[in-house]
Design a protein around this motif. Structure first.
Motif, short mmCIF file in Angstrom:
data_model
loop_
_atom_site.label_atom_id
_atom_site.label_comp_id
_atom_site.label_asym_id
_atom_site.label_seq_id
_atom_site.Cartn_x
_atom_site.Cartn_y
_atom_site.Cartn_z
N UNK A 128 54.97 38.02 28.41
CA UNK A 128 53.92 38.81 29.03
C UNK A 128 53.48 39.92 28.08
N UNK A 129 52.18 40.12 27.99
CA UNK A 129 51.61 41.17 27.14
C UNK A 129 51.00 42.31 27.95
N UNK A 130 50.90 42.13 29.26
CA UNK A 130 50.37 43.22 30.07
C UNK A 130 50.11 42.82 31.50
N UNK A 131 50.35 43.77 32.41
CA UNK A 131 49.99 43.64 33.82
C UNK A 131 48.97 44.73 34.15
N UNK A 132 48.12 44.43 35.12
CA UNK A 132 47.16 45.43 35.58
C UNK A 132 46.54 45.02 36.90
N UNK A 133 45.95 45.99 37.59
CA UNK A 133 45.33 45.72 38.88
C UNK A 133 44.21 46.71 39.12
N UNK A 134 43.23 46.29 39.90
CA UNK A 134 42.13 47.15 40.30
C UNK A 134 41.63 46.71 41.67
N UNK A 135 41.16 47.67 42.48
CA UNK A 135 40.55 47.33 43.76
C UNK A 135 39.19 46.68 43.52
N UNK A 136 38.85 45.72 44.36
CA UNK A 136 37.50 45.17 44.34
C UNK A 136 36.53 46.31 44.70
N UNK A 137 35.43 46.48 43.99
CA UNK A 137 34.51 47.58 44.31
C UNK A 137 34.07 47.55 45.77
N UNK A 138 33.89 48.74 46.35
CA UNK A 138 33.55 48.85 47.77
C UNK A 138 32.05 48.69 48.02
N UNK A 139 31.23 49.10 47.07
CA UNK A 139 29.79 49.08 47.28
C UNK A 139 29.18 47.80 46.72
N UNK A 140 28.17 47.24 47.38
CA UNK A 140 27.50 46.04 46.87
C UNK A 140 26.78 46.33 45.55
N UNK A 141 26.64 45.28 44.73
CA UNK A 141 25.92 45.41 43.47
C UNK A 141 26.79 45.03 42.28
N UNK A 142 26.30 45.40 41.10
CA UNK A 142 26.98 45.08 39.84
C UNK A 142 27.96 46.20 39.48
N UNK A 143 29.15 45.81 39.05
CA UNK A 143 30.18 46.77 38.66
C UNK A 143 30.96 46.21 37.47
N UNK A 144 31.46 47.12 36.64
CA UNK A 144 32.33 46.75 35.53
C UNK A 144 33.58 47.62 35.58
N UNK A 145 34.73 47.00 35.46
CA UNK A 145 35.99 47.72 35.50
C UNK A 145 36.78 47.41 34.23
N UNK A 146 37.33 48.47 33.63
CA UNK A 146 38.25 48.33 32.51
C UNK A 146 39.65 48.65 33.01
N UNK A 147 40.51 47.65 33.01
CA UNK A 147 41.83 47.78 33.62
C UNK A 147 42.87 48.10 32.53
N UNK A 148 43.53 49.26 32.61
CA UNK A 148 44.62 49.53 31.66
C UNK A 148 45.83 48.66 31.97
N UNK A 149 46.43 48.12 30.95
CA UNK A 149 47.55 47.19 31.10
C UNK A 149 48.87 47.86 30.70
N UNK A 150 49.96 47.32 31.23
CA UNK A 150 51.28 47.84 30.90
C UNK A 150 52.29 46.70 30.97
#
Length: 237
Positions: A128-150
């Motif tokens: 394994x080189x990294x784990x990460x998680x993010x919530x699905x965005x709450x508002x409709x539309x386009x979103x980009x998320x950068x997830x820090x890994x550990x």
């Protein structure tokens, strides 16, 4: 005898018409008074930035509460193996699609996306080189998320050397634990790398159930006066 058959057929026809009318009425009431709302998640796992590693692939899964249930799409998947390109600032590119739909009665337990990145070590073992998680965005539309890994780290240096030598790095038996807070305070981890994910979010019937996740804008207010929310317009088009 013939007249009695005609009366019987008429009675059957009346019963069928009443049944059809009742079913149509129930369908209209269900549409106007929904008991659940829908959340559609489209997007892609674009890529990652791990300066020290190459030839990596990514696994993903969704974690959600007890009141949520998937209705279509995939809950988990695995990308292809990719290597760094000379023209992409040494970024790893996957562009792996995401597509799933959930239904729920309340926002508690809002879905999270859990990603796990794996690759070979110097001995050719997949680690394994990294784990990460993010919530699905709450508002409709386009979103980009950068997830820090550990990654989890051994407590002692001897354990670290032994795990490196045997190719058995510390890792979670279930990656979904990343999206939970229980027991995380006793885990020693080290940050490394980032994963970029793009989302296109659509929701339906949330306003009818009393939940407003749309942005406060004149366009949203105008659509609300016509009986439609911005989120439902995005979903139905």
């Amino acid at each position: 005898m013939i007249s009695s058959r005609i009366l019987l057929n008429r009675d059957e026809l009346v019963v069928k018409q009443r049944l059809i009318f009742r079913l149509r009425t129930e369908a209209v009431m269900a549409t106007s008074n929904p008991s659940v709302f829908l959340l559609t998640v489209n997007g892609q796992i674009e890529g990652a930035n791990f300066p020290e590693y190459d030839n990596l692939y990514c696994k993903y899964c969704f974690v959600y509460g007890h009141d949520w249930a998937p209705t279509s799409g995939l809950e988990e998947g695995i990308t292809q193996i990719t290597c760094k390109g000379s023209q992409s600032s040494h970024r790893l590119i996957w562009n792996f699609p995401l597509e799933t739909t959930f239904k729920s009665t309340n926002p508690s337990g809002w879905p999270q996306l859990v990603v796990s990145v794996y690759g070979p070590d110097v001995f050719g073992n997949d680690v394994v080189r990294g784990y990460g998680a993010t919530h699905i965005p709450f508002t409709p539309g386009q979103h980009t998320r950068t997830i820090p890994m550990f990654v989890p780290e051994p407590t002692w240096r001897v354990q670290k050397f032994t795990s490196w030598l045997l190719g058995r790095r510390p890792e979670y038996t279930d990656p979904k634990v990343v999206a939970q807070g229980e027991g995380r305070e006793v885990t020693r981890v080290r940050s490394q790398g980032f994963v970029t994910v793009s989302f296109h979010i659509m929701t339906k019937d949330m306003k009818k159930l009393g939940y407003d996740t749309g942005p406060s804008s004149p366009a949203n207010a105008q659509s609300a006066t016509s009986g439609w929310s911005t989120e439902e317009q995005a979903y139905d088009t």
